[in-house]
Design a protein around this motif. Sequence first.
Motif, PDB file in Angstrom:
ATOM      1  N   GLY A 182      44.113  38.855  -8.121  1.00  0.00           N
ATOM      2  CA  GLY A 182      44.794  38.948  -7.034  1.00  0.00           C
ATOM      3  C   GLY A 182      46.191  39.949  -7.244  1.00  0.00           C
ATOM      4  N   LEU A 183      46.183  40.484  -8.459  1.00  0.00           N
ATOM      5  CA  LEU A 183      47.130  41.402  -8.803  1.00  0.00           C
ATOM      6  C   LEU A 183      46.523  42.840  -9.111  1.00  0.00           C
ATOM      7  CD1 LEU A 183      49.423  39.274 -11.045  1.00  0.00           C
ATOM      8  CD2 LEU A 183      50.195  40.419  -9.242  1.00  0.00           C
ATOM      9  N   ASP A 184      45.092  43.137  -8.808  1.00  0.00           N
ATOM     10  CA  ASP A 184      44.526  44.304  -9.141  1.00  0.00           C
ATOM     11  C   ASP A 184      45.257  45.320  -8.427  1.00  0.00           C
ATOM     12  OD1 ASP A 184      42.210  44.209  -6.668  1.00  0.00           O
ATOM     13  OD2 ASP A 184      43.119  42.219  -7.419  1.00  0.00           O
ATOM     14  N   GLY A 185      45.652  45.201  -6.887  1.00  0.00           N
ATOM     15  CA  GLY A 185      46.063  46.276  -6.188  1.00  0.00           C
ATOM     16  C   GLY A 185      47.446  46.506  -6.724  1.00  0.00           C
ATOM     17  N   THR A 186      48.195  45.829  -7.275  1.00  0.00           N
ATOM     18  CA  THR A 186      49.509  46.085  -8.060  1.00  0.00           C
ATOM     19  C   THR A 186      49.246  46.775  -9.285  1.00  0.00           C
ATOM     20  OG1 THR A 186      50.475  44.021  -7.128  1.00  0.00           O
ATOM     21  CG2 THR A 186      51.591  45.234  -9.078  1.00  0.00           C
ATOM     22  N   LEU A 187      48.193  46.643 -10.037  1.00  0.00           N
ATOM     23  CA  LEU A 187      48.009  47.190 -11.266  1.00  0.00           C
ATOM     24  C   LEU A 187      47.542  48.470 -10.995  1.00  0.00           C
ATOM     25  CD1 LEU A 187      46.471  44.204 -13.113  1.00  0.00           C
ATOM     26  CD2 LEU A 187      48.229  45.525 -13.892  1.00  0.00           C
ATOM     27  N   ILE A 230      58.455  41.686  -5.686  1.00  0.00           N
ATOM     28  CA  ILE A 230      57.913  40.271  -6.434  1.00  0.00           C
ATOM     29  C   ILE A 230      56.961  39.473  -5.459  1.00  0.00           C
ATOM     30  CG2 ILE A 230      58.913  38.214  -7.776  1.00  0.00           C
ATOM     31  CD1 ILE A 230      61.298  39.851  -8.298  1.00  0.00           C
ATOM     32  N   GLU A 231      57.059  39.680  -4.207  1.00  0.00           N
ATOM     33  CA  GLU A 231      56.383  38.771  -3.279  1.00  0.00           C
ATOM     34  C   GLU A 231      55.083  38.861  -3.668  1.00  0.00           C
ATOM     35  OE1 GLU A 231      53.901  37.379  -0.101  1.00  0.00           O
ATOM     36  OE2 GLU A 231      54.042  39.732  -0.496  1.00  0.00           O
ATOM     37  N   PHE A 232      54.307  37.689  -3.598  1.00  0.00           N
ATOM     38  CA  PHE A 232      52.804  37.609  -3.944  1.00  0.00           C
ATOM     39  C   PHE A 232      52.116  36.605  -3.067  1.00  0.00           C
ATOM     40  CE2 PHE A 232      49.680  35.426  -6.846  1.00  0.00           C
ATOM     41  CZ  PHE A 232      48.975  36.622  -7.341  1.00  0.00           C
ATOM     42  N   TYR A 233      51.391  37.018  -2.050  1.00  0.00           N
ATOM     43  CA  TYR A 233      50.695  36.017  -1.226  1.00  0.00           C
ATOM     44  C   TYR A 233      51.585  34.823  -0.675  1.00  0.00           C
ATOM     45  CZ  TYR A 233      46.772  38.670  -2.794  1.00  0.00           C
ATOM     46  OH  TYR A 233      46.091  39.804  -3.364  1.00  0.00           O
ATOM     47  N   GLY A 234      52.646  35.231  -0.310  1.00  0.00           N
ATOM     48  CA  GLY A 234      53.590  34.076   0.381  1.00  0.00           C
ATOM     49  C   GLY A 234      54.311  33.275  -0.670  1.00  0.00           C
ATOM     50  N   GLN A 235      54.329  33.726  -1.947  1.00  0.00           N
ATOM     51  CA  GLN A 235      55.070  33.244  -2.940  1.00  0.00           C
ATOM     52  C   GLN A 235      55.935  34.098  -3.669  1.00  0.00           C
ATOM     53  OE1 GLN A 235      51.987  30.746  -4.972  1.00  0.00           O
ATOM     54  NE2 GLN A 235      53.113  28.909  -4.149  1.00  0.00           N
ATOM     55  N   PHE A 236      56.504  33.979  -4.610  1.00  0.00           N
ATOM     56  CA  PHE A 236      56.782  35.028  -5.606  1.00  0.00           C
ATOM     57  C   PHE A 236      56.296  34.835  -6.859  1.00  0.00           C
ATOM     58  CE2 PHE A 236      60.229  31.825  -5.970  1.00  0.00           C
ATOM     59  CZ  PHE A 236      60.455  31.734  -7.512  1.00  0.00           C
ATOM     60  N   SER A 237      56.156  36.152  -7.794  1.00  0.00           N
ATOM     61  CA  SER A 237      55.156  35.869  -8.842  1.00  0.00           C
ATOM     62  C   SER A 237      56.317  36.618 -10.108  1.00  0.00           C
ATOM     63  CB  SER A 237      53.980  36.499  -8.999  1.00  0.00           C
ATOM     64  OG  SER A 237      53.436  36.890 -10.214  1.00  0.00           O
ATOM     65  N   LEU A 244      55.116  37.217 -12.955  1.00  0.00           N
ATOM     66  CA  LEU A 244      54.592  38.168 -13.935  1.00  0.00           C
ATOM     67  C   LEU A 244      54.575  39.529 -12.830  1.00  0.00           C
ATOM     68  CD1 LEU A 244      52.801  39.079 -15.946  1.00  0.00           C
ATOM     69  CD2 LEU A 244      50.676  38.291 -14.955  1.00  0.00           C
ATOM     70  N   LYS A 245      54.252  39.332 -11.691  1.00  0.00           N
ATOM     71  CA  LYS A 245      54.562  40.631 -10.865  1.00  0.00           C
ATOM     72  C   LYS A 245      55.706  41.200 -10.835  1.00  0.00           C
ATOM     73  CE  LYS A 245      53.523  42.626  -6.184  1.00  0.00           C
ATOM     74  NZ  LYS A 245      53.442  42.280  -4.624  1.00  0.00           N
TER      75      LYS A 245
END
Length: 477
Positions: free
Chosen positions: A234-239, A196-203, A205-206
């Motif tokens: 920013g979620l293209d890698g995850t997708l 769930i970590e997202f650029y130093g935050q949590f998301s 949606l991720k």
Amino acid sequence: MMNILFVASEIYPLIKTGGLADVAGALPVALRKKGHDVRLLMPAYFGILDKVAPIQNQINLGNPFNVGDLILLETQIIENGTPIWLLQCKSLFEREGGPYLDTSGLDFEDNHIRFAALSWAAAVLASHGNLMGWQADILHINDWQAGLSAAYLKSWKMNHIPIVTTVHNLRYNGSFPLKKWHDIRLSNELLSHHGIEFYGQFSTLKAALVYADAITTVSPTYAKEILTEEYGDGLDGTLRAHQHKLYGILNGVDYDQWSPTADSEIPHKYDITSLNQKQENKLALLKENQLDEDLSQPIFGVVSRLTEQKGLDLVLEAMPSALDQGAKLILLGSGDKELEQDFLALQERYPQQVGIHIGYDESYSHRLQAGVDALLIPSRFEPCGLTQLYALKYGTLPVVRKTGGLADTVFEEGADPNGFVFEQADTPSLIEAMSRCIETYHDSNTWQERQKNAMRYDFSWEKTTDHWITLYESLIK
């Protein structure tokens, strides 16, 4: 027959800020018509209980977030009889403002807890539905607000029903600072680059993307676009890592709500054989806006959130060129305060040709669709877009940028052109497309042929639900 738990933060006709509410209000109804048992889950916002049938049952889920008891209220949507659980927690949901923003337009500080509570309740219902007399076969969650449902089910380390995540707009990713992580009662092992970590935050949606069994977006083209850096937010890698479970299924339209043959909100009903009645709606709309009543020039319409995403800054730049040729503009929308002021200034400059309504009015949006000649949708990106689908049925020709769902539904070339399309998100490209639209409008035979093409396209939920049923069945198997 499948049992489907459908979770969303807004559902029409109970509450609406955008397209998510339309989809959440229509897709479950369409699935129920095909014999499936769909039940909804949504927060019990301030005033919602006045809009539903009397409460049939209630279940106390306890106080997992130390904000007061979470109580599931079992009821139905009066308009269509769809069963719904409303999640009641007075400290979280019964407050002034919208579902996400306070009265001054800022995000509620505790949105992470508010929608963690919704997600937690969804996960409990998905796991222990038998205790409440109904066990789902599929959990269908929508956008970031329901995203943590998948994370709770993952963290509880138990077998669970398949999860489908639908992304209505990737830009709203539900990201929060790490200092809020402990509030949502999730294990630290989920807080990783692959979690769930997202650029130093949590998301949130991720979480919904990573832990779902299938990810869907609301059009085939958008499903491809979000795999790229340009559209991936920013979620293209995850997708890309989860591309094997990504599907694009086009949204549908509820033609009981949106069709000029049945629309109780418009002054003059019409169909493909009585397009002259559309002119009567045009005249009524001009009178309502106190504009010049000359019907020989086209009216461009806008029904939109006023944001940069929607390309409304381009409309401001392109519109004077069309107005100087005699065209008109009627707009309904709200959002960016600067854009609101700029459109009001345009109205002052062209008082006989421009009508601006800041705000949202469901009834007026129907009259606008029926009364304008063309609808401007110059979006920089557009996951699906519903307004162009409504417009087509009303014989109102969309002028769109070729992106996302707009690219899948509006065509200027080919056998059955139904609108006007431009490629680049810039002012000259929009001006050119509007000029082609004005030119075609003055060739009445070609214009009417294109209107009829538009009205013949079928984007009903009845067609699209088969894709959903196939996907659900494949996951259950």
